[in-house]
Motif scaffolding. Structure first.
Motif, PDB file in Angstrom:
ATOM      1  N   ARG A  44       3.655  -9.658  -0.086  1.00 34.43           N
ATOM      2  CA  ARG A  44       3.652  -8.794  -1.263  1.00 34.43           C
ATOM      3  C   ARG A  44       4.937  -7.986  -1.230  1.00 34.43           C
ATOM      4  N   CYS A  45       5.741  -8.093  -2.284  1.00 33.35           N
ATOM      5  CA  CYS A  45       7.098  -7.553  -2.275  1.00 33.35           C
ATOM      6  C   CYS A  45       7.234  -6.362  -3.219  1.00 33.35           C
ATOM      7  N   TYR A  46       7.836  -5.307  -2.685  1.00 34.92           N
ATOM      8  CA  TYR A  46       8.018  -4.033  -3.375  1.00 34.92           C
ATOM      9  C   TYR A  46       9.492  -3.832  -3.697  1.00 34.92           C
ATOM     10  N   ARG A  47       9.745  -3.352  -4.915  1.00 29.94           N
ATOM     11  CA  ARG A  47      11.119  -3.150  -5.354  1.00 29.94           C
ATOM     12  C   ARG A  47      11.758  -1.982  -4.601  1.00 29.94           C
ATOM     13  N   VAL A  48      12.988  -2.190  -4.139  1.00 25.11           N
ATOM     14  CA  VAL A  48      13.743  -1.133  -3.467  1.00 25.11           C
ATOM     15  C   VAL A  48      14.455  -0.290  -4.518  1.00 25.11           C
ATOM     16  N   LEU A  49      14.087   0.988  -4.587  1.00 23.25           N
ATOM     17  CA  LEU A  49      14.728   1.910  -5.524  1.00 23.25           C
ATOM     18  C   LEU A  49      16.048   2.436  -4.993  1.00 23.25           C
ATOM     19  N   GLN A 180      -0.450  -3.836   4.021  1.00 22.96           N
ATOM     20  CA  GLN A 180      -0.505  -2.663   4.894  1.00 22.96           C
ATOM     21  C   GLN A 180      -0.412  -1.345   4.126  1.00 22.96           C
ATOM     22  N   TRP A 181      -0.202  -1.398   2.836  1.00 24.82           N
ATOM     23  CA  TRP A 181      -0.110  -0.186   2.033  1.00 24.82           C
ATOM     24  C   TRP A 181      -1.247  -0.035   1.028  1.00 24.82           C
ATOM     25  N   ARG A 182      -1.712  -1.127   0.460  1.00 20.68           N
ATOM     26  CA  ARG A 182      -2.683  -0.990  -0.628  1.00 20.68           C
ATOM     27  C   ARG A 182      -3.535  -2.235  -0.791  1.00 20.68           C
ATOM     28  N   THR A 183      -4.661  -2.050  -1.486  1.00 18.65           N
ATOM     29  CA  THR A 183      -5.539  -3.144  -1.875  1.00 18.65           C
ATOM     30  C   THR A 183      -5.549  -3.235  -3.397  1.00 18.65           C
ATOM     31  N   GLU A 184      -5.330  -4.450  -3.913  1.00 18.61           N
ATOM     32  CA  GLU A 184      -5.304  -4.688  -5.359  1.00 18.61           C
ATOM     33  C   GLU A 184      -6.262  -5.837  -5.668  1.00 18.61           C
ATOM     34  N   PRO A 185      -7.411  -5.552  -6.243  1.00 19.32           N
ATOM     35  CA  PRO A 185      -8.407  -6.604  -6.465  1.00 19.32           C
ATOM     36  C   PRO A 185      -8.052  -7.567  -7.590  1.00 19.32           C
ATOM     37  N   SER A 226       2.373  -3.312 -10.285  1.00 20.52           N
ATOM     38  CA  SER A 226       1.368  -2.442  -9.669  1.00 20.52           C
ATOM     39  C   SER A 226       2.003  -1.122  -9.274  1.00 20.52           C
ATOM     40  N   PRO A 227       2.085  -0.163 -10.214  1.00 20.01           N
ATOM     41  CA  PRO A 227       2.696   1.129  -9.883  1.00 20.01           C
ATOM     42  C   PRO A 227       1.903   1.824  -8.784  1.00 20.01           C
ATOM     43  N   GLY A 228       2.621   2.509  -7.951  1.00 15.91           N
ATOM     44  CA  GLY A 228       1.968   3.232  -6.862  1.00 15.91           C
ATOM     45  C   GLY A 228       2.814   4.405  -6.413  1.00 15.91           C
ATOM     46  N   VAL A 229       2.384   5.039  -5.363  1.00 15.24           N
ATOM     47  CA  VAL A 229       3.119   6.168  -4.815  1.00 15.24           C
ATOM     48  C   VAL A 229       4.429   5.669  -4.230  1.00 15.24           C
ATOM     49  N   ILE A 230       5.527   6.367  -4.527  1.00 21.63           N
ATOM     50  CA  ILE A 230       6.808   6.005  -3.939  1.00 21.63           C
ATOM     51  C   ILE A 230       6.711   6.134  -2.425  1.00 21.63           C
ATOM     52  N   LEU A 244      14.717   3.020   3.355  1.00 23.57           N
ATOM     53  CA  LEU A 244      14.427   2.476   2.032  1.00 23.57           C
ATOM     54  C   LEU A 244      13.426   3.347   1.294  1.00 23.57           C
ATOM     55  N   ILE A 245      13.621   3.460  -0.014  1.00 26.22           N
ATOM     56  CA  ILE A 245      12.638   4.053  -0.914  1.00 26.22           C
ATOM     57  C   ILE A 245      12.164   2.934  -1.832  1.00 26.22           C
ATOM     58  N   VAL A 246      10.865   2.638  -1.802  1.00 28.71           N
ATOM     59  CA  VAL A 246      10.313   1.534  -2.595  1.00 28.71           C
ATOM     60  C   VAL A 246       9.200   2.062  -3.490  1.00 28.71           C
ATOM     61  N   ASP A 247       8.932   1.318  -4.576  1.00 25.83           N
ATOM     62  CA  ASP A 247       7.802   1.717  -5.419  1.00 25.83           C
ATOM     63  C   ASP A 247       6.966   0.519  -5.837  1.00 25.83           C
ATOM     64  N   ASN A 248       7.214  -0.069  -6.991  1.00 30.08           N
ATOM     65  CA  ASN A 248       6.284  -1.034  -7.575  1.00 30.08           C
ATOM     66  C   ASN A 248       6.252  -2.372  -6.838  1.00 30.08           C
ATOM     67  N   ALA A 249       5.050  -2.898  -6.676  1.00 35.68           N
ATOM     68  CA  ALA A 249       4.874  -4.260  -6.176  1.00 35.68           C
ATOM     69  C   ALA A 249       4.927  -5.206  -7.370  1.00 35.68           C
ATOM     70  N   GLU A 250       5.882  -6.142  -7.348  1.00 37.34           N
ATOM     71  CA  GLU A 250       6.108  -6.973  -8.522  1.00 37.34           C
ATOM     72  C   GLU A 250       6.255  -8.457  -8.210  1.00 37.34           C
TER      73      GLU A 250
END
Length: 265
Positions: A44-49, A180-185, A226-230, A244-250
């Protein structure tokens, strides 16, 4: 700029040597003798801000299966981090795929490469069998240690050279993901964004890493955002450490098999 030009001159001679040695360098004997690897995880890959340092700024040689067939070892200028990827559990219908390598993370970097031939490949994964029209190599995925985790076990995770997918059928399915950060059903999986071959990476000083698992590829799909906490993380890999500062899983990267037949356009 001078250091980059010097890197290019030194890598040019390395590229010639690689082209002559071909598969001996890419599939080395020690790697072939490695223990049976764990299955490749989903990611699951998160965008690097934002990243510090903001870019790697080095030239490396990346030789994957396409390059080996062409007898070349192209240069790639490694730029800024683009995605940080956690191994993830995937639930698809009644089937669930667990995480096998919780310390194996991937950090994706944008790369600049010379345009090469476009290709059409056949592939197969848990979502579909299909054909993909591939363009230029746009990213390098590097095995990475995330703060709070051990480094990826030696030989457990390859580097990957990733090509833009110009055309392919979308997966058009819904999965559940837990990393390791979130669950998305309910995550909607759309079309493929890039396809990744395991790759050999050679630095300007001649050091490098080979390919341990040549049959393990990744097809990376766009997903519902999937917006989430930065999140802020510290990472360490062969390019050094980074904040790194990351946010959305896309993006969801899926273990994929590549067919032998490749059409050059």
């Amino acid at each position: 700029m001078a250091s980059v030009l010097e890197s290019r001159r030194r890598l040019s001679s390395l590229a010639m040597a690689l082209a002559l040695l071909g598969s001996v360098l890419l599939w080395s004997a020690p790697e072939a003798a490695a223990a049976k690897p764990r299955p490749l995880d989903h990611f699951r890959c998160y965008r690097v801000l934002e990243a510090q340092p903001p870019a790697v700024g080095v030239v490396v040689l990346l030789q994957d299966q396409f390059d080996l067939a062409d007898g070349v070892a192209p240069e790639a200028f490694v730029r800024d981090p683009t995605w940080f990827c956690n191994p993830t559990e995937k639930r698809h219908g009644q089937k669930s795929v667990e995480i096998t390598n919780p310390d194996g993370h991937l950090q994706f970097y944008a790369i600049d490469t010379e345009p090469g031939p476009e290709r059409v490949i056949r592939y197969r994964n848990q979502f579909e069998r299909g054909r993909a029209h591939l363009g230029v190599a746009i990213m390098l995925a590097v095995p990475t240690q995330k703060e709070g985790h051990q480094p990826p076990a030696p030989g457990s995770l390859d580097h990957f050279k990733c090509y833009e997918v110009l055309d392919a059928e979308p997966a058009n399915t819904v999965v559940g993901l837990t990393d390791q950060w979130r669950t998305e059903p309910q995550v909607e999986v759309g079309g493929p964004a890039f396809f990744c071959n395991p790759t050999r990476k050679i630095h300007v000083d001649g050091s490098g890493v080979g390919v341990n698992n040549p049959r393990r590829h990744l097809m990376c799909y766009r997903t519902s955002q999937s917006p989430g906490v930065i999140t802020t993380i510290l990472t360490l890999n062969q390019f050094g450490d980074a904040f790194l500062i990351v946010d959305n899983a896309e993006v969801l990267c899926v273990p994929t098999q590549k067919g032998k037949k490749i059409t050059i356009l």
